[in-house]
Write an enzyme that holds these catalytic residues in place. Sequence first.
Site, PDB file in Angstrom:
ATOM      1  N   GLY A 204      -4.594   2.074  -9.245  1.00  0.00           N
ATOM      2  CA  GLY A 204      -5.164   3.138 -10.063  1.00  0.00           C
ATOM      3  C   GLY A 204      -5.693   4.254  -9.181  1.00  0.00           C
ATOM      4  O   GLY A 204      -5.237   4.436  -8.045  1.00  0.00           O
ATOM      5  N   SER A 205      -6.658   4.985  -9.712  1.00  0.00           N
ATOM      6  CA  SER A 205      -7.127   6.171  -9.003  1.00  0.00           C
ATOM      7  C   SER A 205      -8.062   5.790  -7.849  1.00  0.00           C
ATOM      8  O   SER A 205      -8.679   4.715  -7.854  1.00  0.00           O
ATOM      9  CB  SER A 205      -7.865   7.084  -9.973  1.00  0.00           C
ATOM     10  OG  SER A 205      -9.005   6.409 -10.444  1.00  0.00           O
ATOM     11  N   GLY A 209     -11.010   2.962  -7.350  1.00  0.00           N
ATOM     12  CA  GLY A 209     -10.945   2.083  -6.177  1.00  0.00           C
ATOM     13  C   GLY A 209     -12.268   2.080  -5.414  1.00  0.00           C
ATOM     14  O   GLY A 209     -12.744   1.036  -4.957  1.00  0.00           O
ATOM     15  N   GLU A 227      -4.600  -0.295  -4.414  1.00  0.00           N
ATOM     16  CA  GLU A 227      -3.463   0.649  -4.337  1.00  0.00           C
ATOM     17  C   GLU A 227      -3.876   1.894  -5.097  1.00  0.00           C
ATOM     18  O   GLU A 227      -4.038   1.845  -6.319  1.00  0.00           O
ATOM     19  CB  GLU A 227      -2.218   0.056  -5.025  1.00  0.00           C
ATOM     20  CG  GLU A 227      -1.719  -1.247  -4.454  1.00  0.00           C
ATOM     21  CD  GLU A 227      -1.002  -1.077  -3.138  1.00  0.00           C
ATOM     22  OE1 GLU A 227      -0.665   0.071  -2.780  1.00  0.00           O
ATOM     23  OE2 GLU A 227      -0.816  -2.085  -2.453  1.00  0.00           O
ATOM     24  N   CYS A 261       2.099   7.776  -7.950  1.00  0.00           N
ATOM     25  CA  CYS A 261       1.163   7.916  -6.824  1.00  0.00           C
ATOM     26  C   CYS A 261       1.886   8.473  -5.609  1.00  0.00           C
ATOM     27  O   CYS A 261       1.257   9.083  -4.747  1.00  0.00           O
ATOM     28  CB  CYS A 261       0.520   6.583  -6.508  1.00  0.00           C
ATOM     29  SG  CYS A 261       1.720   5.333  -6.122  1.00  0.00           S
TER      30      CYS A 261
HETATM   31  N1  LIG Z   1      -0.983   3.542  -5.007  1.00  0.00           N
HETATM   32  C1  LIG Z   1      -0.434   3.022  -6.070  1.00  0.00           C
HETATM   33  O1  LIG Z   1       0.276   2.043  -5.983  1.00  0.00           O
HETATM   34  C2  LIG Z   1      -0.635   3.629  -7.424  1.00  0.00           C
HETATM   35  C3  LIG Z   1      -1.679   4.464  -7.713  1.00  0.00           C
HETATM   36  N2  LIG Z   1      -1.834   4.992  -8.959  1.00  0.00           N
HETATM   37  C4  LIG Z   1      -2.936   5.908  -9.196  1.00  0.00           C
HETATM   38  O2  LIG Z   1      -3.524   5.589 -10.444  1.00  0.00           O
HETATM   39  C5  LIG Z   1      -4.030   6.735 -11.085  1.00  0.00           C
HETATM   40  C6  LIG Z   1      -3.544   6.778 -12.512  1.00  0.00           C
HETATM   41  O3  LIG Z   1      -3.768   5.568 -13.134  1.00  0.00           O
HETATM   42  P1  LIG Z   1      -5.038   5.329 -14.071  1.00  0.00           P
HETATM   43  O4  LIG Z   1      -4.654   4.288 -15.038  1.00  0.00           O
HETATM   44  O5  LIG Z   1      -5.535   6.631 -14.587  1.00  0.00           O
HETATM   45  O6  LIG Z   1      -6.125   4.809 -13.033  1.00  0.00           O
HETATM   46  P2  LIG Z   1      -7.633   4.394 -13.313  1.00  0.00           P
HETATM   47  O7  LIG Z   1      -8.237   4.245 -11.984  1.00  0.00           O
HETATM   48  O8  LIG Z   1      -8.287   5.273 -14.294  1.00  0.00           O
HETATM   49  O9  LIG Z   1      -7.525   2.977 -14.048  1.00  0.00           O
HETATM   50  C7  LIG Z   1      -6.848   1.882 -13.477  1.00  0.00           C
HETATM   51  C8  LIG Z   1      -7.398   0.596 -14.068  1.00  0.00           C
HETATM   52  O10 LIG Z   1      -8.742   0.373 -13.634  1.00  0.00           O
HETATM   53  C9  LIG Z   1      -9.591   0.154 -14.772  1.00  0.00           C
HETATM   54  N3  LIG Z   1     -10.914   0.654 -14.439  1.00  0.00           N
HETATM   55  C10 LIG Z   1     -11.380   1.934 -14.563  1.00  0.00           C
HETATM   56  N4  LIG Z   1     -12.639   2.009 -14.074  1.00  0.00           N
HETATM   57  C11 LIG Z   1     -12.967   0.773 -13.622  1.00  0.00           C
HETATM   58  C12 LIG Z   1     -14.107   0.222 -12.956  1.00  0.00           C
HETATM   59  N5  LIG Z   1     -15.176   0.963 -12.670  1.00  0.00           N
HETATM   60  N6  LIG Z   1     -14.092  -1.087 -12.596  1.00  0.00           N
HETATM   61  C13 LIG Z   1     -12.996  -1.839 -12.848  1.00  0.00           C
HETATM   62  N7  LIG Z   1     -11.892  -1.375 -13.486  1.00  0.00           N
HETATM   63  C14 LIG Z   1     -11.871  -0.090 -13.852  1.00  0.00           C
HETATM   64  C15 LIG Z   1      -8.896   0.891 -15.892  1.00  0.00           C
HETATM   65  O11 LIG Z   1      -9.336   0.414 -17.143  1.00  0.00           O
HETATM   66  C16 LIG Z   1      -7.433   0.599 -15.586  1.00  0.00           C
HETATM   67  O12 LIG Z   1      -7.061  -0.689 -16.042  1.00  0.00           O
HETATM   68  C17 LIG Z   1      -3.535   7.881 -10.243  1.00  0.00           C
HETATM   69  O13 LIG Z   1      -4.586   8.293  -9.411  1.00  0.00           O
HETATM   70  C18 LIG Z   1      -2.451   7.277  -9.380  1.00  0.00           C
HETATM   71  O14 LIG Z   1      -2.207   7.872  -8.176  1.00  0.00           O
HETATM   72  C19 LIG Z   1      -0.998   4.682  -9.967  1.00  0.00           C
HETATM   73  C20 LIG Z   1       0.059   3.851  -9.742  1.00  0.00           C
HETATM   74  C21 LIG Z   1       0.313   3.259  -8.452  1.00  0.00           C
HETATM   75  O1  LIG Z   2       5.354  -1.859  -5.805  1.00  0.00           O
HETATM   76  C1  LIG Z   2       6.581  -1.922  -5.553  1.00  0.00           C
HETATM   77  O2  LIG Z   2       7.269  -2.918  -5.801  1.00  0.00           O
HETATM   78  C2  LIG Z   2       7.262  -0.776  -4.891  1.00  0.00           C
HETATM   79  C3  LIG Z   2       6.511   0.482  -4.949  1.00  0.00           C
HETATM   80  C4  LIG Z   2       6.876   1.398  -6.101  1.00  0.00           C
HETATM   81  O3  LIG Z   2       7.407   0.987  -7.100  1.00  0.00           O
HETATM   82  N1  LIG Z   2       6.561   2.673  -5.916  1.00  0.00           N
HETATM   83  C5  LIG Z   2       6.848   3.739  -6.843  1.00  0.00           C
HETATM   84  C6  LIG Z   2       5.605   4.429  -7.322  1.00  0.00           C
HETATM   85  C7  LIG Z   2       4.677   3.618  -7.977  1.00  0.00           C
HETATM   86  C8  LIG Z   2       3.488   4.452  -8.374  1.00  0.00           C
HETATM   87  O4  LIG Z   2       3.500   5.506  -8.925  1.00  0.00           O
HETATM   88  O5  LIG Z   2       2.457   3.975  -8.105  1.00  0.00           O
HETATM   89  C9  LIG Z   2       7.553   4.868  -6.126  1.00  0.00           C
HETATM   90  O6  LIG Z   2       7.433   4.937  -4.894  1.00  0.00           O
HETATM   91  O7  LIG Z   2       8.140   5.700  -6.812  1.00  0.00           O
END
Ligand SMILES: NC(=O)C1=CN([C@@H]2O[C@H](COP(=O)(O)OP(=O)(O)OC[C@H]3O[C@@H](n4cnc5c(N)ncnc54)[C@H](O)[C@@H]3O)[C@@H](O)[C@H]2O)C=CC1
Ligand SMILES: O=C(O)CCC(=O)N[C@@H](CCC(=O)O)C(=O)O
Length: 468
Positions: A204-205, A209, A227, A261
Amino acid sequence: MPDQIVSVEPATGHEIARFDMNDAEAAVQNAHAARAEWAATSLSDRVAALRRFAELVGDEAEDLATLIARETGKPLWEARTEVQAVIAKVEISITAFAERTGNKDLPGPVSGALRHKPHGVMAVLGPYNFPAHLPNGHIVPALLAGNVVLFKPSEKTPAVGERLVAFYHRAGIGDDIVKLLIGGAEQGRNLIADRRVDGVLFTGSSTTGIAISKALAERPGTIAALEMGGNNPLIVWDTDRFADAAAIIVQSAYTTAGQRCTAARRLIVKADLYDTLMAHLLPMVDRIVTGGPFDDPQPFMGPVIDNAAADALLVAHQRLVDSGAKTVRPLRRTSPDLPFLSPAILDVTDTPQRSDAEIFGPLLQVMRVSTFDEAIAAANDTAYGLSASLVGGSQAQYDRFWQRSRAGIVNWNRPTNGASSAAPFGGIGLSGNHRPGAYYAADYCSYPVTSTEADLPRAAIDVGLVPG
Ligand SMILES: NC(=O)C1=CN([C@@H]2O[C@H](COP(=O)(O)OP(=O)(O)OC[C@H]3O[C@@H](n4cnc5c(N)ncnc54)[C@H](O)[C@@H]3O)[C@@H](O)[C@H]2O)C=CC1
Ligand SMILES: O=C(O)CCC(=O)N[C@@H](CCC(=O)O)C(=O)O
């Protein structure tokens, strides 16, 4: 806090379903009680159950893709690729488990062994952009290693979360072994506050995190794999392949309406290539088809997840414009009350004081620089560090870029996104806490136990006190 979550189709505003939120305390209680049973299940039984899961998902791939497309708004073609990633994750995780955490005999004069044990109860917190693939990428390796899982999907995608969990259950993995927890941030907070939770696997964000890191600050024994987001750079350097460069930029910046992300957020261009690159890029951007997930022909890009996200993106866009960014293509709503946005480009060359925050949507910031060193410095000018690409340049330039880039994914002539599940996936800085997932997820799903072993206590013989 309402006691129900309503799942809504971003592309139509229609309701999909309502879900009762459940109580984290009771879910943890049951999972905690069930953890020994699953840990004692043989690896071959766990592998068989997960292969059944993959088979069931394969049998109903189109149904699952349809639900993903409805609940996220992403085009059906893209939702289908997400389902394939869910299926592929199982075999990749089985291989990774064996290679990264398998059992080994330890060489030496005394017989010894390295084996791994599960942590116990793992909380998986999912995002909305890949509501099946990304949580599944934590759940499968966690189960394989013998952990029980409490999965809280994003409050924006509970229907896909529920469907995913039903597949594990139908594959014979018990209700207390993988437990669905419906809720929002509050349920997430309650879940990880419970000291019976041994690990938190989060996607998530960065803001969330950081909140999770703080919540776990006094529990060093609770493993956290975070992540998070990115503010990813894509450099275009010496090249005459402008159409290819433009296609890589479009794919990097606008796939999933920029809600990846790994999406390219910042395009860094050698100044004297700028005009020609734009002459190829802008017509391509103008031809991007945006539409509903089931439109025919299929769109390239769907809406963003909801109106609140669209509004927040428009605010971030306006802030950049107010601070001096020049509009090349504006971010605007293409539908008055649904979260469809146009793909946007802002020239921020003369806006050095702008925010480094991740803008999670179809907005690309472009800047012109004169030297390759400036380009690398601009690429690294972020607190994040997820992915970075160089398009063009020589082998020597790529080597320098690779050497100096501060990111977990560094690509050449390839998009910033589309990472493989068969490789480690993660970033540094605000993007991750050095616990990369995908192929390396096995590493954080168990802990190593080193043993030296003899069939009898022979110490007296070994030191020569008694004859052997
Ligand atoms: N690096 C990676 O692999 C990825 C990162 N992201 C990031 O995720 C964000 C978008 O996804 P969102 O769903 O908006 O993220 P988010 O951080 O708002 O929520 C993610 C999860 O955490 C939960 N959550 C929120 N606040 C919490 C807290 N204080 N304690 C515990 N759990 C909590 C939410 O209910 C949700 O299930 C973007 O910033 C994006 O870059 C998204 C996909 C992959
Ligand atoms: O987690 C995996 O199995 C591979 C990583 C993956 O699927 N990456 C995606 C983005 C996921 C995201 O938005 O967080 C990609 O690189 O497009």
